[in-house]
Design an enzyme around this catalytic site. Sequence first.
Site, mmCIF file in Angstrom:
data_model
loop_
_atom_site.group_PDB
_atom_site.id
_atom_site.type_symbol
_atom_site.label_atom_id
_atom_site.label_comp_id
_atom_site.label_asym_id
_atom_site.label_seq_id
_atom_site.Cartn_x
_atom_site.Cartn_y
_atom_site.Cartn_z
ATOM 1 N N ASP A 603 26.814 -5.429 -32.081
ATOM 2 C CA ASP A 603 27.184 -4.582 -33.219
ATOM 3 C C ASP A 603 26.201 -3.436 -33.411
ATOM 4 O OD1 ASP A 603 29.332 -6.214 -33.998
ATOM 5 O OD2 ASP A 603 27.995 -7.563 -35.093
ATOM 6 N N GLU A 669 35.882 1.151 -38.040
ATOM 7 C CA GLU A 669 36.529 1.259 -39.349
ATOM 8 C C GLU A 669 37.590 2.356 -39.306
ATOM 9 O OE1 GLU A 669 33.916 1.307 -42.701
ATOM 10 O OE2 GLU A 669 35.235 2.626 -43.821
ATOM 11 N N HIS A 698 36.613 -4.403 -47.529
ATOM 12 C CA HIS A 698 35.747 -4.164 -48.690
ATOM 13 C C HIS A 698 36.453 -4.475 -49.992
ATOM 14 C CE1 HIS A 698 34.239 -1.681 -45.384
ATOM 15 N NE2 HIS A 698 33.063 -2.052 -45.838
ATOM 16 N N CYS A 730 35.881 -4.789 -40.611
ATOM 17 C CA CYS A 730 34.486 -5.234 -40.549
ATOM 18 C C CYS A 730 34.468 -6.760 -40.650
ATOM 19 C CB CYS A 730 33.690 -4.585 -41.692
ATOM 20 S SG CYS A 730 31.895 -4.719 -41.502
HETATM 21 N N1 GLN Z 1 29.396 -9.006 -36.728
HETATM 22 C C1 GLN Z 1 29.024 -8.590 -38.031
HETATM 23 C C2 GLN Z 1 29.884 -9.280 -39.074
HETATM 24 O O1 GLN Z 1 31.029 -9.497 -38.826
HETATM 25 C C3 GLN Z 1 29.151 -7.088 -38.200
HETATM 26 C C4 GLN Z 1 28.747 -6.649 -39.585
HETATM 27 C C5 GLN Z 1 28.697 -5.155 -39.815
HETATM 28 O O2 GLN Z 1 29.357 -4.387 -39.185
HETATM 29 N N2 GLN Z 1 27.938 -4.714 -40.774
HETATM 30 O O3 GLN Z 1 29.438 -9.583 -40.139
HETATM 31 ZN ZN ZN Z 2 31.263 -3.363 -39.909
#
Ligand code: GLN
Ligand code: ZN
Length: 759
Positions: A603, A669, A698, A730
Site C-alpha cells: 500500500d 479511490e 468513508h 479503501c
Molecule cells: N491495506 C490497508 C487497509 O485496508 C490500506 C489502508 C489505506 O489505504 N490507508 O486498511
Molecule cells: Zn486507502
Amino acid sequence: MTSSIGSTILGYPRIGPRRELKRALEKYWAAASGESELRAVARELCARTWRELSAAGLDSVPGNTFSYYDHVLDTATMLGAVPARFRALGLGPLDTYFAMARGAGRTAPLELTKWFDTNYHYLVPEIGPDTEFTLADHTPVTDYLEASTLGVPTRPVLLGPVTFLLLAKPAAGAPEDFRPLDRLADVLPAYRRLLRELHAAGADWVQFDEPALAADRTESELDAVRTAYAALGELGNRPSILVAGYFGDLDGAIDVLAAAPVEGLAVDLVSSPSTVDRVAEQPGLADKTLVAGVIDGRNVWRTNLDAALTTVTTLRESARDVAVSTSCSLLHVPYDVEAEPSLDPEVRPHLAFAVQKVREVVTLGRALTNGRASVGAAFEASRAARAVTGRTYNHRVRARLEMVRPAHIRRPDYETRRRLQDNALRLPPLPTTTVGSFPQTADLRKTRAAWRRGDVSTEQYRERMREEIRDIVRLQEDVGLDVLVHGEPERGDMVQYVAEHLDGFATTEHGWVQSYGSRCVRPPILFGDVSRPAPFTVEWARYGQSLTDKPVKGMLTGPVTMLAWSFVRNDQSAADTAAQVALALRDEVRDLERAGIGVIQVDEPALRELLPLRRRDRRDYLCWAVESFRLATSGVADVTQIHTHLCYAEFGDVLDAIVALEADVTSIEAARSHMEVLDDLAAVGFARGVGPGVYDIHSPRVPGAAEIARLLAEAMESVPVGRLWVNPDCGLKTRGYAETEEALRAMVEGAQTARRSLR
Ligand code: GLN
Ligand code: ZN
C-alpha cells in the site's frame, strides 16, 4: 512603539498531554456530558498551556492556539462563513460548529483534507459569491483576555486572510470562474475589526499565519497578499502585526511581505535554510522584527544549538530585531519526551518534543541576548545528549544498499507477467477483492490492549487473531469474493505495526499528535538504519491462505507511506531512508512469496501527500518514491502478482508516478469522483490492472448492486474488461460488520451483473 518578541513558538499542541480534549469531546458527542463540562476542560487546557509556556521563559507566548476541532473551521466560524445547510439545523453555536466538522443526520460535514504536507487535516471552508462575512465570533479576544487575567499576555495567532481563502473551496452553485480569493476585500473588514478589538483588549502583537505562501503562487495571489497586509497595516490603532510563512521557502512572497506595512515576519529556516540569504537581500526588513524559525516544529530531533545560534546571529544584520522561534507550530509533535520512560536509551537523548523544544527556544533566546556563556550549561548538556551514540549505523544495511543495481528495480514486461499470472490465478473477468482490512472491532482492540498489558498471553492473543481471520475468510467465501485477504486484525495501525517489527524504528507510548478533531496518531520514530530481523506478516498470510483455495493477498505498507507517517531521521536524505525501508520490505515480500502467497499488495496511500509544495521539487521526490516502491516489489517471480493501493481523490500530479510504480494491479479511490481517474490514467498511458473503488468506505451508506453495476459499466468505457478489478475505495477497518457484509454482497452482485453484460 513595537515591543520585542525575543523568544517564542508559533503554536502549541492542544489535544492535551493525556489527550484530555479527545476524551472530553467524545463524551460530549456521546451526550454523556454537557457543554459546560466540555468548556471547562477546554479552559483548563488553555490555562495550563499559558502558564507552562510563560513559566518556561518564553518572551512572547502565542495565544488563541486552542481549538475544539480545527483552526481553519474556527476561522470560518469567526468570519461568519457558515454554509446555509448548517444554519438550517437551528442548533446553538457549538453544535453548529460540530455539525460542520462531523455532519449531523443527513447533513454532510465540510470536506476534510490535508494541511499542506503535514499529517494534520483541516476542514475546507465553503465560500461562494454571496457568503456574508462578519466578525461573528470573538474567541481570539476572549482568549486574550482570559490569558491576561492569569497574568500571561499573549500574542493571538490567527489564520491569515489569504491562506484562509486559498484553502477554501467554492460553495456549490458558484460560477465556474469564481475563486474564494475573489472575496478578499469582503473578509478584510472583519479582520480589521478583530485587530481593533484586540488592540482595545491590550494585545501588543498578533500573528497571521500564511503557510500558503510556501507553495507556488501566481502574481495575482501575491497581489492579494499585498492588498491584504496593506489594508490591515494601514489601520491606526492596532497591535503590531507578525506574518508567519512556514513549511518551506516563501520565494516571491518574501519580497511582498518585506515591503508590506507590517512589523514582523516569521520564516521557516528548517525546511528552507536558504531563506537566510534571501532575507539578507531585503532592505524592507531593516525596520522589522524577523522571527527566525530555527527549531524544527515538525520533527522530533533535538536542535544543534550552536548551529542555530550562528544562524540567528548572522540574521541580526538583516533586520531591526531578531527573535528565536520554532519553524512552525508545535501542533505537529508530541508533548513531552519525559512521558516516555521506556524509550530506547540510545534514542531518547536525541529527542525533543514540544516541552523540550520550548526550552531550546528559551535557551537560544538567552544566548542571543546575553551571550552563549549565560546559558553555557544548557548548551553543554545539549551537545552531550546529541553526542550519545545511537544505534543509527548498520554496516550490513549500508553495504546492501551499495549493491542495488537498476536490475533490482525492474520486472520483465507486463504482458509476460500477466500471462503467467492469469494462468496461475484463473480469475473470472472483473475479479472482486477488498483493499485489506476488515472492521477493527472493539473486542479486537480490547484484546490487543490486554495483550500489551500482559493480561493475555501471546499464544492466547495469536489464537484470537486466528479466530478472527477464520471468520473473515469464511465471510469472504460466503459473499463470493475472488481474491481474499486475511483482514489485518493484528494491525491497530498499518504503519505502527510494520515499524514495531523493523529495526531502526522506535515507537512511543504517549507520543500522540492530532490528526483531525479528536483523532490522534502516534507516529513511529525512524531513527536509524532500517532492517528486518524476522518475517512479520507471513504467519498471518499463510494462515489465511491455509483456510481457502482462493488466493489470499499478502499485505504490506510501502516505503513512502512508512516515511510519511513517521518522524524521520534528518541526517541523511529521505531517498536513502526510503531505500532502506524498501530493502526490508523486499525481504518480507520474498518471504511471503516463498510461503505460497501469489498476490502481494504493497500500500502507498501517502504517495500523493508527501508531494513537495513547490513544483520544482516534485520530480526528485517522485523519482525516489517510485524507485523505493520498485525496490520493495521487484524481487519476486514473474508469476507473483504485485498490487498497490492508493487512496486520495486528486491524482493529477502523480499520474506518471502511478504508471512508473509498475504494479500489476492498482486499486484507487474513485467512487467519489465517478471513475474520472480512469480516463486520466489512460491519458498518461497506464495499461495495467486497475481497481477503481466502486463505493465510498468513508461513509456508512451501503451501496446498491445496481449502482455498482452502473459504475462498472462506466468504468468499462475507459478500461478494457480484462484489466478491470472490482473493490471498495479503501480498507474496511473503520466500518461495522453489518454494513460491510451488506456492501460487499452488493459489490459482488454488481460485478456479476456486469459480467453477464459481457456475454
Ligand atoms: N491495506 C490497508 C487497509 O485496508 C490500506 C489502508 C489505506 O489505504 N490507508 O486498511
Ligand atoms: Zn486507502
